[in-house]
Design a protein around this motif. Structure first.
Motif, mmCIF file in Angstrom:
data_model
loop_
_atom_site.group_PDB
_atom_site.id
_atom_site.type_symbol
_atom_site.label_atom_id
_atom_site.label_comp_id
_atom_site.label_asym_id
_atom_site.label_seq_id
_atom_site.Cartn_x
_atom_site.Cartn_y
_atom_site.Cartn_z
ATOM 1 N N HIS A 10 0.801 -1.216 0.000
ATOM 2 C CA HIS A 10 0.000 0.000 0.000
ATOM 3 C C HIS A 10 0.827 1.254 0.000
ATOM 4 N N ILE A 78 10.130 4.279 4.354
ATOM 5 C CA ILE A 78 9.838 3.099 5.167
ATOM 6 C C ILE A 78 10.704 1.898 4.816
ATOM 7 N N PHE A 191 12.150 -1.924 13.987
ATOM 8 C CA PHE A 191 12.446 -1.907 12.552
ATOM 9 C C PHE A 191 12.087 -0.593 11.877
ATOM 10 N N CYS A 192 11.403 0.296 12.598
ATOM 11 C CA CYS A 192 10.641 1.356 11.937
ATOM 12 C C CYS A 192 11.282 2.742 11.997
ATOM 13 N N PRO A 294 -2.092 -4.634 12.345
ATOM 14 C CA PRO A 294 -0.792 -5.176 11.930
ATOM 15 C C PRO A 294 -0.164 -6.074 12.989
ATOM 16 N N ARG A 308 7.288 -4.927 19.775
ATOM 17 C CA ARG A 308 5.862 -4.712 19.518
ATOM 18 C C ARG A 308 5.044 -4.780 20.815
ATOM 19 N N ASP A 334 -0.409 -6.307 8.547
ATOM 20 C CA ASP A 334 0.894 -6.095 7.902
ATOM 21 C C ASP A 334 1.832 -7.170 8.420
ATOM 22 N N ILE A 335 2.655 -7.720 7.534
ATOM 23 C CA ILE A 335 3.592 -8.771 7.935
ATOM 24 C C ILE A 335 4.978 -8.464 7.375
ATOM 25 N N ILE A 336 5.982 -8.668 8.203
ATOM 26 C CA ILE A 336 7.366 -8.519 7.738
ATOM 27 C C ILE A 336 8.016 -9.897 7.723
ATOM 28 N N PHE A 365 5.677 -7.614 3.410
ATOM 29 C CA PHE A 365 6.961 -7.015 3.047
ATOM 30 C C PHE A 365 8.086 -7.922 3.489
ATOM 31 N N TYR A 367 11.885 -7.688 5.241
ATOM 32 C CA TYR A 367 12.556 -6.722 6.100
ATOM 33 C C TYR A 367 13.618 -5.936 5.339
ATOM 34 N N SER A 368 13.598 -4.624 5.555
ATOM 35 C CA SER A 368 14.568 -3.734 4.935
ATOM 36 C C SER A 368 15.176 -2.890 6.054
HETATM 37 N N1 SAH Z 1 1.854 2.627 12.105
HETATM 38 C C1 SAH Z 1 1.552 1.477 11.421
HETATM 39 C C2 SAH Z 1 2.519 1.066 10.346
HETATM 40 C C3 SAH Z 1 3.229 2.065 9.543
HETATM 41 S S1 SAH Z 1 4.405 1.447 8.423
HETATM 42 C C4 SAH Z 1 1.524 0.366 12.434
HETATM 43 O O1 SAH Z 1 2.154 0.415 13.440
HETATM 44 O O2 SAH Z 1 0.904 -0.610 12.154
HETATM 45 C C5 SAH Z 1 3.514 0.233 7.510
HETATM 46 C C6 SAH Z 1 4.103 -1.124 7.560
HETATM 47 O O3 SAH Z 1 5.369 -1.150 6.940
HETATM 48 C C7 SAH Z 1 4.384 -1.671 8.944
HETATM 49 O O4 SAH Z 1 3.254 -2.148 9.571
HETATM 50 C C8 SAH Z 1 5.384 -2.757 8.658
HETATM 51 O O5 SAH Z 1 4.760 -3.967 8.355
HETATM 52 C C9 SAH Z 1 6.096 -2.251 7.419
HETATM 53 N N2 SAH Z 1 7.461 -1.816 7.732
HETATM 54 C C10 SAH Z 1 7.846 -0.819 8.546
HETATM 55 N N3 SAH Z 1 9.196 -0.754 8.602
HETATM 56 C C11 SAH Z 1 9.679 -1.739 7.806
HETATM 57 C C12 SAH Z 1 10.983 -2.190 7.467
HETATM 58 N N4 SAH Z 1 12.065 -1.620 7.981
HETATM 59 N N5 SAH Z 1 11.098 -3.239 6.606
HETATM 60 C C13 SAH Z 1 9.995 -3.822 6.094
HETATM 61 N N6 SAH Z 1 8.748 -3.443 6.384
HETATM 62 C C14 SAH Z 1 8.566 -2.410 7.234
#
Ligand code: SAH
Ligand code: SF4
Ligand code: F3S
Length: 473
Positions: A10, A78, A191-192, A294, A308, A334-336, A365, A367-368
């Motif tokens: 998305h 992201i 990861f974020c 997520p 988390r 959402d899944i990583i 996704f 992981y990045s």
């Molecule tokens: N605030 C929202 C998510 C925002 S980012 C929440 O907490 O649910 C949207 C999605 O991107 C995340 O839910 C996660 O699955 C993915 N994402 C975030 N950082 C990432 C990373 N470093 N590598 C891969 N996917 C990531």
């Protein structure tokens, strides 16, 4: 590349969207701007705020960058791929600028915030760099850049919510709109990058939110989606009466705007969604039966590394609670795949959790690693790329199966569908969504229906992504 495996991405998977030209209340504009947005809905919503600020300062929008005086890219950080997309796009603009030396190029959003002045060193053609909390200063920065200087403002704020700015709805279907209710994030999932690019969490004045939703309704809109990175931690103190407004209260206030205005929200962090929110949803039919929850991983060990703050079992109990209060609630996630140290067993836990929750839809996704995040500093990005790719493929395959199974269960049911426009495949069909957020396509027939109408549709077929039906007359 790997990311293209995500069946529904998305954010950066979506091509940048340009806004169509505005005819804003007959005003004459001195200059033209062009804006392209990447990333999450928050970014798209921010571009509407930027458009409003620019309109007030003599800039009208154009959908054609070749004729723009100011070209803006609202960027996302992201994943690595999201940043690469923006860099590729800048190369295209370089060529345009070579022929139009007066044109200014500005970078907005999360990548601007992450890279700050460094952006100007890395990308020489960029004239302006503006972070997500500094859009009010954009006209001043443009004026500065017009004198030939580079202009930067990446200050984050503790209280900016742009509450008083009426977003300019560009490229809108006139039926559904996004309304930003908070900014930033305090969660620090390891990861974020968002807490670094968007700053501290802050909630917008509830009165201004309700005003915006009422205004949208009066203009003919039939659905609002309340937006925030973590909507369930919304909290605003009404100083006129000392009352605290929680997310559950806010949902109720927006639901009361009108029973024919649908209300959605995104995103809910599983740790914060309360029973009060679920009960409020149950009380109002116009609050849609759909929660994006997520999970990120099905392994408690990985969830812990991700910071988390919930376990697999806790998440499962949350799903049960949602379904016991709202039995017909749609669920997505959402899944990583392939987070640091993820084993085959952890991966199997993710697959089995997906089977447990039976998601209607997932954003998937691999992981990045993002510079500066807790995970980048603490853990090794040690799952080989081909393993990440294979795990993501398995996740996508499972989700495709679940989506199809879930859709098949809807065959024979009747749903209230809000018409959003023509079906993408055929102008002879309408396209809308049911309360559970599933896309429903059905023949227009000669029922005299219009965009923005609610219709009862009986489902008689489906694909994994769409329900197909007929209006019940
Ligand atoms: N605030 C929202 C998510 C925002 S980012 C929440 O907490 O649910 C949207 C999605 O991107 C995340 O839910 C996660 O699955 C993915 N994402 C975030 N950082 C990432 C990373 N470093 N590598 C891969 N996917 C990531
Ligand atoms: Fe990122 Fe976590 Fe905040 Fe979502 S809740 S924006 S994943 S830090
Ligand atoms: Fe991307 Fe920023 Fe949204 S990093 S996902 S645009 S908050």
């Amino acid at each position: 590349m790997l990311e293209s495996l995500s069946s529904k991405v998305h954010d950066e998977g979506r091509q940048g969207e340009a806004y169509a030209p505005v005819v804003a209340d007959g005003r004459e504009f001195r200059k033209k701007f062009y804006i392209e947005s990447y990333g999450c809905q928050m970014n798209f919503s921010d571009s509407e705020i930027v458009a409003s600020i620019l309109n007030d300062n003599g800039f009208g929008a154009t959908g054609n960058y070749a004729e723009a005086d100011l070209v803006l890219l609202n960027t996302c950080s992201i994943r690595e791929k999201a940043e690469q997309t923006v860099r590729n796009r800048l190369q295209v603009f370089q060529q345009v600028k070579d022929n139009r030396p007066g044109m200014l190029i500005g970078v907005l959003g999360c990548m601007a915030e992450r890279l700050k002045e460094k952006f100007l060193e890395e990308e020489k053609l960029v004239d302006i760099v503006v972070g997500p909390d500094a859009y009010r200063t954009l006209p001043g920065l443009v004026a500065e850049a017009e004198t030939g200087q580079k202009a930067v403002n990446v200050l984050l704020s503790r209280d900016e919510t742009y509450a008083d700015i009426s977003p300019v709805r560009l490229d809108s279907n006139g039926v559904t709109a996004f309304v930003s209710i908070m900014r930033g994030c305090n969660n620090m999932c390891s990861f974020c990058v968002v807490p670094f690019t968007r700053g501290r969490e802050r909630s917008r004045d509830a009165i201004s939110i309700v005003r915006e939703c009422t205004d949208l309704f009066n203009k003919g809109f039939k659905e609002v989606t309340l937006l925030g990175q973590n909507v369930d931690s919304y909290y605003w103190l009404d100083e006129t009466n000392g009352r605290a407004v929680t997310f559950a209260h806010l949902l109720e206030m927006v639901a009361l705007v009108d029973p024919s205005l649908r209300v959605r929200f995104s995103t809910s962090h599983p740790k914060d969604i309360t029973d009060e929110v679920l009960q409020t949803m149950a009380r109002y039919e116009n609050i849609c039966r759909y929660i994006h929850l997520p999970v990120q991983s099905g392994s408690t060990r990985v969830l812990q590394l991700m910071n988390r703050t919930y376990t697999r079992e806790w998440y499962q109990a949350k799903v049960q609670r949602i379904l016991s209060v709202l039995p017909d609630c749609g669920l997505s996630t959402d899944i990583i795949a392939g987070f640091c140290s993820e084993t085959e067993e952890d991966h199997q836990d993710t697959l089995s959790l997906m089977e447990y929750a039976r998601y209607d839809m997932s954003y998937m996704f691999f992981y990045s690693e993002r510079p500066g995040t807790l995970a980048a500093r603490r853990y090794k990005d040690d799952v080989p790329e081909e393993v990440k790719k294979r795990r993501l493929e398995e996740i996508v395959r499972l989700q495709n199966r679940l989506s199809l199974e879930k859709n098949k269960e809807d065959i024979g049911k009747i749903f209230t569908v809000l018409i959003e426009g023509d079906s993408k495949k055929s102008a002879a069909d309408w396209r809308g969504r049911n309360s559970q957020n599933k896309v429903v396509v059905f023949p227009k027939g000669d029922a005299g229906l219009q965009k923005g109408d609610y219709v009862q549709v009986r489902i008689d077929g489906c694909t994994g992504a769409t329900l197909i039906g007929r209006p019940v007359i």
